[in-house]
Design an enzyme around this catalytic site. Structure first.
Site, PDB file in Angstrom:
ATOM      1  N   LYS A   4       0.847  -1.206   0.000  1.00  0.00           N
ATOM      2  CA  LYS A   4       0.000   0.000   0.000  1.00  0.00           C
ATOM      3  C   LYS A   4       0.876   1.248   0.000  1.00  0.00           C
ATOM      4  CE  LYS A   4      -1.796   1.603   4.008  1.00  0.00           C
ATOM      5  NZ  LYS A   4      -1.451   3.002   4.230  1.00  0.00           N
ATOM      6  N   ASN A   5       1.900   1.266   0.853  1.00  0.00           N
ATOM      7  CA  ASN A   5       2.687   2.500   1.035  1.00  0.00           C
ATOM      8  C   ASN A   5       3.741   2.717  -0.039  1.00  0.00           C
ATOM      9  OD1 ASN A   5       1.082   3.064   3.169  1.00  0.00           O
ATOM     10  ND2 ASN A   5       2.580   2.503   4.743  1.00  0.00           N
TER      11      ASN A   5
ATOM     12  N   ARG B 211      -4.740  10.576   4.218  1.00  0.00           N
ATOM     13  CA  ARG B 211      -3.731  11.627   4.337  1.00  0.00           C
ATOM     14  C   ARG B 211      -2.680  11.527   3.244  1.00  0.00           C
ATOM     15  NH1 ARG B 211      -2.123  13.457   7.923  1.00  0.00           N
ATOM     16  NH2 ARG B 211       0.077  13.132   7.380  1.00  0.00           N
TER      17      ARG B 211
ATOM     18  N   CYS C 181      -5.187  12.202  12.495  1.00  0.00           N
ATOM     19  CA  CYS C 181      -5.869  10.904  12.407  1.00  0.00           C
ATOM     20  C   CYS C 181      -5.761  10.272  13.803  1.00  0.00           C
ATOM     21  CB  CYS C 181      -5.237  10.008  11.346  1.00  0.00           C
ATOM     22  SG  CYS C 181      -3.623   9.420  11.811  1.00  0.00           S
TER      23      CYS C 181
ATOM     24  N   ARG D  67      -0.043  14.333  12.802  1.00  0.00           N
ATOM     25  CA  ARG D  67       0.421  14.115  11.431  1.00  0.00           C
ATOM     26  C   ARG D  67       0.654  15.429  10.667  1.00  0.00           C
ATOM     27  NH1 ARG D  67      -1.129   8.875  10.158  1.00  0.00           N
ATOM     28  NH2 ARG D  67       0.540   8.894   8.635  1.00  0.00           N
TER      29      ARG D  67
ATOM     30  N   ASP E 279       4.534   0.469  12.114  1.00  0.00           N
ATOM     31  CA  ASP E 279       3.322  -0.140  11.548  1.00  0.00           C
ATOM     32  C   ASP E 279       3.153  -1.597  11.954  1.00  0.00           C
ATOM     33  OD1 ASP E 279       3.353   1.648   8.357  1.00  0.00           O
ATOM     34  OD2 ASP E 279       2.891   2.252  10.404  1.00  0.00           O
TER      35      ASP E 279
ATOM     36  N   ILE F  64       7.598   6.948  17.208  1.00  0.00           N
ATOM     37  CA  ILE F  64       7.264   7.670  15.977  1.00  0.00           C
ATOM     38  C   ILE F  64       5.994   8.495  16.121  1.00  0.00           C
ATOM     39  CG2 ILE F  64       6.790   7.461  13.497  1.00  0.00           C
ATOM     40  CD1 ILE F  64       9.605   6.499  14.205  1.00  0.00           C
TER      41      ILE F  64
ATOM     42  N   ARG G 255      -8.559  -0.786   4.499  1.00  0.00           N
ATOM     43  CA  ARG G 255      -7.679   0.229   3.892  1.00  0.00           C
ATOM     44  C   ARG G 255      -6.364  -0.411   3.456  1.00  0.00           C
ATOM     45  NH1 ARG G 255      -7.333   5.874   6.917  1.00  0.00           N
ATOM     46  NH2 ARG G 255      -5.984   6.073   5.126  1.00  0.00           N
TER      47      ARG G 255
HETATM   48  C1  EPZ Z   1       4.230   6.956   6.474  1.00  0.00           C
HETATM   49  O1  EPZ Z   1       3.451   7.986   7.050  1.00  0.00           O
HETATM   50  C2  EPZ Z   1       3.306   5.761   6.307  1.00  0.00           C
HETATM   51  N1  EPZ Z   1       2.221   6.108   5.391  1.00  0.00           N
HETATM   52  C3  EPZ Z   1       2.749   5.350   7.675  1.00  0.00           C
HETATM   53  O2  EPZ Z   1       1.964   4.189   7.488  1.00  0.00           O
HETATM   54  C4  EPZ Z   1       3.919   5.008   8.593  1.00  0.00           C
HETATM   55  O3  EPZ Z   1       3.428   4.692   9.870  1.00  0.00           O
HETATM   56  C5  EPZ Z   1       4.870   6.218   8.673  1.00  0.00           C
HETATM   57  O4  EPZ Z   1       5.304   6.590   7.354  1.00  0.00           O
HETATM   58  C6  EPZ Z   1       6.109   5.920   9.518  1.00  0.00           C
HETATM   59  O5  EPZ Z   1       6.803   4.840   8.968  1.00  0.00           O
HETATM   60  C7  EPZ Z   1       2.461   6.094   4.052  1.00  0.00           C
HETATM   61  O6  EPZ Z   1       3.567   5.826   3.600  1.00  0.00           O
HETATM   62  C8  EPZ Z   1       1.302   6.425   3.171  1.00  0.00           C
HETATM   63  P1  EPZ Z   1       6.285  10.259   8.608  1.00  0.00           P
HETATM   64  P2  EPZ Z   1       4.041   9.496   7.102  1.00  0.00           P
HETATM   65  O7  EPZ Z   1       6.201  11.539   7.861  1.00  0.00           O
HETATM   66  O8  EPZ Z   1       4.930   9.741   5.948  1.00  0.00           O
HETATM   67  C9  EPZ Z   1       6.473  13.552  11.991  1.00  0.00           C
HETATM   68  C10 EPZ Z   1       0.080   2.842   7.675  1.00  0.00           C
HETATM   69  O9  EPZ Z   1      -0.337   2.259   8.656  1.00  0.00           O
HETATM   70  N2  EPZ Z   1       6.334  14.521  10.891  1.00  0.00           N
HETATM   71  O10 EPZ Z   1       7.439   9.333   8.323  1.00  0.00           O
HETATM   72  O11 EPZ Z   1       2.898  10.416   7.320  1.00  0.00           O
HETATM   73  C11 EPZ Z   1       5.230  12.690  12.167  1.00  0.00           C
HETATM   74  O12 EPZ Z   1       4.291  13.339  13.001  1.00  0.00           O
HETATM   75  C12 EPZ Z   1       0.559   4.263   7.785  1.00  0.00           C
HETATM   76  O13 EPZ Z   1       0.212   2.323   6.527  1.00  0.00           O
HETATM   77  C13 EPZ Z   1       6.382  15.880  11.179  1.00  0.00           C
HETATM   78  O14 EPZ Z   1       6.527  16.291  12.334  1.00  0.00           O
HETATM   79  O15 EPZ Z   1       4.928   9.445   8.404  1.00  0.00           O
HETATM   80  C14 EPZ Z   1       5.784  11.437  12.797  1.00  0.00           C
HETATM   81  O16 EPZ Z   1       5.945  11.658  14.187  1.00  0.00           O
HETATM   82  C15 EPZ Z   1       0.253   4.833   9.148  1.00  0.00           C
HETATM   83  N3  EPZ Z   1       6.274  16.764  10.154  1.00  0.00           N
HETATM   84  C16 EPZ Z   1       7.182  11.299  12.175  1.00  0.00           C
HETATM   85  O17 EPZ Z   1       7.500  12.594  11.652  1.00  0.00           O
HETATM   86  C17 EPZ Z   1       6.127  16.358   8.846  1.00  0.00           C
HETATM   87  O18 EPZ Z   1       6.069  17.213   7.944  1.00  0.00           O
HETATM   88  C18 EPZ Z   1       7.273  10.300  11.037  1.00  0.00           C
HETATM   89  O19 EPZ Z   1       6.202  10.587  10.176  1.00  0.00           O
HETATM   90  C19 EPZ Z   1       6.065  14.975   8.582  1.00  0.00           C
HETATM   91  C20 EPZ Z   1       6.181  14.073   9.616  1.00  0.00           C
END
Ligand code: EPZ
Length: 426
Positions: free
Chosen positions: A22-23, A92, A116, A121, A311, A333, A405
């Protein structure tokens, strides 16, 4: 709405085939916006989120056609460059159209995704990076209204946290920029490597695949892609943990074991026999005859790849509820990714939360009993499925749209492994 019914306490045996990730599917669909023409994406999973993303792309004017697990996206004629709240609020990852739309058209208006269940996020790193490339981003009315006159200009971008979609968005923005862009402290998840391979096949010039430093030399145009989506490592880990928790043995096929370095070591620490080939992982207990098998308690700390994946945190916690001792789960995370704990409590789990830490006191192999529970987010819901499979008696999981999803043909795949599981109307 539908609910999932599970008659637990039945060991799972056999083979389960993993679907496309998916990702990876979501950013790769977004990347087709970078080049007009007919793109082919193979091993495309059929999930609620991929169907939502196709609707988002069609809203932009993309023509789509699915034949089996091959998705054709024709991005020749786009109607506008706006991603509306109605679509973005349900997924998202829609924010991933921001980078490619700006790279191709110099403008994009994308709804802020909003939070979410698992956290706020934010997308500040996405915005910071685009502004470093010369883009003007205005946040108003719940939208990011971004634009730039002329091409983006290469620059150095440093991520405070290695954001997965942040890295993907800026990678897609930079491939058509003038000059060179360097992404530092970039995320290294395998899904990003899949995107790098796709962009390279389209004519992009990218160095540093699978490292935390990506160097992108901008090019003037790209050609349509024909590429395959990598297997879903989170689906792979979910089934390995489910088979282990059920007390059975089985083989996960069409997967990539090298994408799960941390989980496989943790499962070996639990006491499981794990054997790998290029495309399969087999899991079982060393001595099937010995019904006194013990699930060892093992701590986990979620970290960016190649650390233990956030995840797979909820799923592992369900397994630890059956362990013989106490362990600590440290979720580094996301700020609210313990929503499954209250539901696992209803099934007899002994778990105490203290901020980012959860202390799991295993109750042994018979530690869980079936109960009605509620899914709250995608991976929490798969944790409840695992607990329901291992528990004695019947469990009913409501709000299973969360599950749909990210898990293709879940009921069919579990049934083939010998589970008694079906859907009913709530
Ligand atoms: C991706 O989300 C995945 N989604 C998530 O999978 C996964 O849990 C996550 O990466 C971490 O591995 C997709 O790839 C579609 P991040 P993402 O930006 O990119 C903070 C699932 O279950 N952050 O790596 O949104 C954030 O709050 C989903 O399939 C900021 O502060 O995650 C988090 O604490 C859930 N500012 C950390 O960084 C930003 O601009 C990592 O988030 C972006 C992120």
């Amino acid at each position: 709405m539908e609910k999932l019914i599970i008659e637990g306490g039945r060991p799972l045996y056999g083979e389960v085939r993993i679907s496309g990730a998916k990702n990876a599917a979501l950013p790769l669909m977004a990347a087709t916006l970078l080049a007009p023409g007919k793109h082919i994406l193979r091993n495309m999973p059929d999930l609620r989120d991929t169907r939502t993303f196709v609707r988002l792309m069609e809203n932009l004017g993309v023509k789509s056609e699915r034949t089996g697990d091959v998705l054709l996206l024709d991005t020749t004629n786009l109607l506008h460059t706006e991603a509306p709240y109605e679509l973005v609020k349900t997924m998202r990852a829609s924010v991933l159209v921001l980078g490619p739309l700006l790279a191709r058209f110099g403008k994009a208006k994308v709804s802020l995704p909003g939070g979410c269940a698992i956290g706020a996020r934010p997308i500040n790193f996405h915005i910071m990076g685009l502004e470093r490339l010369g883009v003007t981003c205005k946040l108003e009315g719940g939208y990011v209204d971004a634009s730039i006159d002329g091409p983006m200009l290469g620059n150095v971008i440093y991520f405070d946290i290695p954001s997965v979609t942040g890295t993907e968005n800026l990678l897609m923005a930079a491939v058509l920029a003038e000059g060179t862009t360097v992404l530092k402290n970039a995320a290294r998840e395998p899904e990003i490597g899949n995107l790098v391979d796709m962009l390279t096949g389209m004519g992009a010039r990218i160095e540093g695949k699978d490292t935390d430093k990506l160097t992108i030399h901008g090019v003037s145009r790209l050609i349509p892609a024909d590429c395959s989506i990598i297997p879903d490592r989170i689906e792979t880990g979910t089934y390995l943990i489910a088979i282990a928790a059920s007390g059975g043995a089985g083989t996960v096929t069409n997967c990539n074991p090298s994408h799960l370095p941390s989980l496989l070591e943790k499962l070996r620490g639990v006491g499981l026999k794990i054997t790998e080939t290029e495309t399969t992982v087999s899991v079982g207990w060393f001595d099937q005859e010995d019904k006194q098998r013990v699930i060892e308690s093992v701590d986990i700390k979620t970290m960016p790849y190649p650390g233990y994946p956030t995840d797979l945190q909820a799923q592992f916690m369900a397994l630890m509820a059956l362990s013989s001792d106490t362990c600590v789960v440290n979720e580094t995370i996301f700020e609210n990714r313990f929503m499954h704990v209250a539901e696992l409590h209803r099934m007899g789990a002994k778990i105490r939360i203290d901020g980012h830490f959860a202390v799991v006191t295993g109750q042994g192999l018979d530690g869980l009993n079936g109960a009605p529970v509620m899914a709250t987010d995608l991976r929490a819901s798969s944790s409840l499925v695992i607990a329901g499979l291992a528990a004695s008696g019947r469990s009913e999981i409501s709000r299973i749209y969360h599950l749909e999803r990210g898990y293709e043909n879940l009921v069919d795949k579990l049934t083939r492994l010998g589970a008694k599981v079906w859907k009913e109307q709530e």
